[in-house]
Design a protein around this motif. Structure first.
Motif, PDB file in Angstrom:
ATOM      1  N   LEU A  51       0.831  -1.211   0.000  1.00 39.93           N
ATOM      2  CA  LEU A  51       0.000   0.000   0.000  1.00 39.93           C
ATOM      3  C   LEU A  51       0.863   1.258   0.000  1.00 39.93           C
ATOM      4  CD1 LEU A  51      -2.823  -1.019   2.483  1.00 39.93           C
ATOM      5  CD2 LEU A  51      -3.046  -0.672   0.008  1.00 39.93           C
ATOM      6  N   ASP A  52       1.916   1.251   0.810  1.00 36.28           N
ATOM      7  CA  ASP A  52       2.820   2.405   0.853  1.00 36.28           C
ATOM      8  C   ASP A  52       3.455   2.648  -0.515  1.00 36.28           C
ATOM      9  OD1 ASP A  52       2.318   2.883   3.521  1.00 36.28           O
ATOM     10  OD2 ASP A  52       4.163   1.927   4.238  1.00 36.28           O
ATOM     11  N   ARG A  53       3.897   1.594  -1.145  1.00 32.66           N
ATOM     12  CA  ARG A  53       4.540   1.751  -2.457  1.00 32.66           C
ATOM     13  C   ARG A  53       3.562   2.282  -3.493  1.00 32.66           C
ATOM     14  NH1 ARG A  53       8.251  -3.648  -2.253  1.00 32.66           N
ATOM     15  NH2 ARG A  53       9.889  -2.736  -0.970  1.00 32.66           N
ATOM     16  N   ALA A  54       2.333   1.843  -3.444  1.00 35.36           N
ATOM     17  CA  ALA A  54       1.323   2.372  -4.371  1.00 35.36           C
ATOM     18  C   ALA A  54       1.113   3.860  -4.111  1.00 35.36           C
ATOM     19  CB  ALA A  54       0.005   1.606  -4.219  1.00 35.36           C
ATOM     20  N   GLY A  55       1.035   4.235  -2.844  1.00 35.70           N
ATOM     21  CA  GLY A  55       0.876   5.647  -2.495  1.00 35.70           C
ATOM     22  C   GLY A  55       2.049   6.491  -2.940  1.00 35.70           C
ATOM     23  N   ALA A  57       4.079   5.823  -5.362  1.00 32.84           N
ATOM     24  CA  ALA A  57       4.065   5.894  -6.829  1.00 32.84           C
ATOM     25  C   ALA A  57       3.096   6.977  -7.298  1.00 32.84           C
ATOM     26  CB  ALA A  57       3.678   4.539  -7.428  1.00 32.84           C
ATOM     27  N   LEU A  58       1.949   7.082  -6.638  1.00 35.02           N
ATOM     28  CA  LEU A  58       0.984   8.126  -6.997  1.00 35.02           C
ATOM     29  C   LEU A  58       1.548   9.511  -6.707  1.00 35.02           C
ATOM     30  CD1 LEU A  58      -2.337   6.550  -5.697  1.00 35.02           C
ATOM     31  CD2 LEU A  58      -1.636   6.877  -8.068  1.00 35.02           C
ATOM     32  N   ILE A  59       2.197   9.672  -5.566  1.00 35.31           N
ATOM     33  CA  ILE A  59       2.776  10.967  -5.208  1.00 35.31           C
ATOM     34  C   ILE A  59       3.902  11.327  -6.173  1.00 35.31           C
ATOM     35  CG2 ILE A  59       4.092  12.220  -3.464  1.00 35.31           C
ATOM     36  CD1 ILE A  59       2.432  10.692  -1.362  1.00 35.31           C
ATOM     37  N   ALA A  60       4.750  10.355  -6.491  1.00 43.54           N
ATOM     38  CA  ALA A  60       5.854  10.617  -7.413  1.00 43.54           C
ATOM     39  C   ALA A  60       5.331  11.056  -8.772  1.00 43.54           C
ATOM     40  CB  ALA A  60       6.723   9.369  -7.564  1.00 43.54           C
ATOM     41  N   THR A  61       4.259  10.433  -9.233  1.00 45.51           N
ATOM     42  CA  THR A  61       3.658  10.826 -10.509  1.00 45.51           C
ATOM     43  C   THR A  61       3.128  12.246 -10.425  1.00 45.51           C
ATOM     44  OG1 THR A  61       3.082   8.547 -11.002  1.00 45.51           O
ATOM     45  CG2 THR A  61       1.881  10.243 -12.193  1.00 45.51           C
ATOM     46  N   GLY A  62       2.501  12.564  -9.307  1.00 47.30           N
ATOM     47  CA  GLY A  62       2.002  13.928  -9.114  1.00 47.30           C
ATOM     48  C   GLY A  62       3.123  14.944  -9.134  1.00 47.30           C
ATOM     49  N   LEU A  63       4.225  14.630  -8.470  1.00 47.10           N
ATOM     50  CA  LEU A  63       5.382  15.525  -8.464  1.00 47.10           C
ATOM     51  C   LEU A  63       5.947  15.699  -9.863  1.00 47.10           C
ATOM     52  CD1 LEU A  63       7.445  14.552  -5.305  1.00 47.10           C
ATOM     53  CD2 LEU A  63       6.435  16.754  -5.826  1.00 47.10           C
ATOM     54  N   GLN A  64       6.056  14.609 -10.574  1.00 47.30           N
ATOM     55  CA  GLN A  64       6.589  14.656 -11.927  1.00 47.30           C
ATOM     56  C   GLN A  64       5.724  15.568 -12.800  1.00 47.30           C
ATOM     57  OE1 GLN A  64       6.686  10.830 -13.802  1.00 47.30           O
ATOM     58  NE2 GLN A  64       8.107  11.500 -15.376  1.00 47.30           N
ATOM     59  N   ARG A  65       4.432  15.442 -12.668  1.00 45.08           N
ATOM     60  CA  ARG A  65       3.521  16.285 -13.457  1.00 45.08           C
ATOM     61  C   ARG A  65       3.632  17.750 -13.038  1.00 45.08           C
ATOM     62  NH1 ARG A  65       1.465  12.984 -16.889  1.00 45.08           N
ATOM     63  NH2 ARG A  65       0.539  11.025 -16.262  1.00 45.08           N
ATOM     64  N   ALA A  85       2.712  22.735  -0.144  1.00 46.58           N
ATOM     65  CA  ALA A  85       2.175  22.323   1.153  1.00 46.58           C
ATOM     66  C   ALA A  85       1.280  21.089   1.009  1.00 46.58           C
ATOM     67  CB  ALA A  85       1.390  23.474   1.784  1.00 46.58           C
ATOM     68  N   ARG A  86       0.485  21.040  -0.040  1.00 50.30           N
ATOM     69  CA  ARG A  86      -0.376  19.874  -0.266  1.00 50.30           C
ATOM     70  C   ARG A  86       0.464  18.626  -0.527  1.00 50.30           C
ATOM     71  NH1 ARG A  86      -4.159  21.209  -4.918  1.00 50.30           N
ATOM     72  NH2 ARG A  86      -4.097  18.948  -4.987  1.00 50.30           N
ATOM     73  N   LEU A  87       1.499  18.749  -1.349  1.00 49.89           N
ATOM     74  CA  LEU A  87       2.356  17.603  -1.630  1.00 49.89           C
ATOM     75  C   LEU A  87       3.094  17.146  -0.376  1.00 49.89           C
ATOM     76  CD1 LEU A  87       3.705  18.639  -5.119  1.00 49.89           C
ATOM     77  CD2 LEU A  87       2.173  16.728  -4.616  1.00 49.89           C
ATOM     78  N   GLU A  88       3.518  18.099   0.434  1.00 47.38           N
ATOM     79  CA  GLU A  88       4.185  17.753   1.696  1.00 47.38           C
ATOM     80  C   GLU A  88       3.241  16.959   2.598  1.00 47.38           C
ATOM     81  OE1 GLU A  88       6.053  19.995   5.583  1.00 47.38           O
ATOM     82  OE2 GLU A  88       6.110  21.032   3.662  1.00 47.38           O
ATOM     83  N   ARG A  89       1.991  17.400   2.701  1.00 48.51           N
ATOM     84  CA  ARG A  89       1.011  16.672   3.522  1.00 48.51           C
ATOM     85  C   ARG A  89       0.806  15.255   2.993  1.00 48.51           C
ATOM     86  NH1 ARG A  89      -1.607  21.575   3.497  1.00 48.51           N
ATOM     87  NH2 ARG A  89      -3.087  20.918   1.908  1.00 48.51           N
ATOM     88  N   LEU A  90       0.783  15.113   1.657  1.00 52.13           N
ATOM     89  CA  LEU A  90       0.620  13.779   1.085  1.00 52.13           C
ATOM     90  C   LEU A  90       1.788  12.865   1.463  1.00 52.13           C
ATOM     91  CD1 LEU A  90      -0.727  14.603  -2.481  1.00 52.13           C
ATOM     92  CD2 LEU A  90      -1.964  13.474  -0.619  1.00 52.13           C
ATOM     93  N   LEU A  92       3.767  13.169   4.052  1.00 55.24           N
ATOM     94  CA  LEU A  92       3.725  12.897   5.491  1.00 55.24           C
ATOM     95  C   LEU A  92       2.616  11.913   5.857  1.00 55.24           C
ATOM     96  CD1 LEU A  92       4.479  16.452   6.901  1.00 55.24           C
ATOM     97  CD2 LEU A  92       5.993  14.444   6.859  1.00 55.24           C
ATOM     98  N   SER A  93       1.536  11.903   5.081  1.00 54.07           N
ATOM     99  CA  SER A  93       0.448  10.961   5.389  1.00 54.07           C
ATOM    100  C   SER A  93       0.884   9.512   5.195  1.00 54.07           C
ATOM    101  CB  SER A  93      -0.784  11.266   4.532  1.00 54.07           C
ATOM    102  OG  SER A  93      -0.553  10.926   3.177  1.00 54.07           O
ATOM    103  N   LEU A  94       1.907   9.286   4.384  1.00 53.45           N
ATOM    104  CA  LEU A  94       2.411   7.936   4.178  1.00 53.45           C
ATOM    105  C   LEU A  94       3.612   7.614   5.046  1.00 53.45           C
ATOM    106  CD1 LEU A  94       2.155   7.681   0.304  1.00 53.45           C
ATOM    107  CD2 LEU A  94       0.716   6.553   1.993  1.00 53.45           C
ATOM    108  N   ALA A  95       4.149   8.591   5.746  1.00 56.80           N
ATOM    109  CA  ALA A  95       5.346   8.373   6.558  1.00 56.80           C
ATOM    110  C   ALA A  95       5.028   7.615   7.833  1.00 56.80           C
ATOM    111  CB  ALA A  95       5.993   9.703   6.914  1.00 56.80           C
TER     112      ALA A  95
END
Length: 95
Positions: A51-55, A57-65, A85-90, A92-95
């Motif tokens: 689940l963490d890896r899927a999350g 991967a989604l965040i990394a894609t968002g950053l790339q975009r 700030a939104r990306l940081e919260r994302l 941290l939610s997986l940390a």
């Protein structure tokens, strides 16, 4: 920020989520069968990692975009500081 994944990215994330789904089903079955605690925890940890890896991967894609949008000059209408700030919260939610 909308979720837009290319075919390969989408397939990878969905595979990870399906793997986690199978592992969670297995954990439930193991508990119902009264299996050894260590085995159950090992499988539960594997599901959590999937689940963490899927999350991530989604965040990394968002950053790339986001980076691609900034480099191309495309503006999403969102203040860069708010987006950061939104990306940081994302993250941290997986940390």
């Amino acid at each position: 920020m909308e979720l837009e994944l290319a075919g390969a990215e989408l397939k990878s994330v969905l595979n990870r989520l399906r793997r986690a789904q199978g592992q969670i089903s297995g954990v439930i079955r193991m508990i119902e069968e009264g299996r050894d605690c260590e085995e159950v925890i090992t499988q539960l940890a594997a599901a959590s990692r999937a689940l963490d890896r899927a999350g991530f991967a989604l965040i990394a894609t968002g950053l790339q975009r986001c980076i691609a949008d900034m480099e191309s000059g495309t503006k999403s209408g969102e203040d860069p500081e708010k987006m950061r700030a939104r990306l940081e919260r994302l993250f941290l939610s997986l940390a």
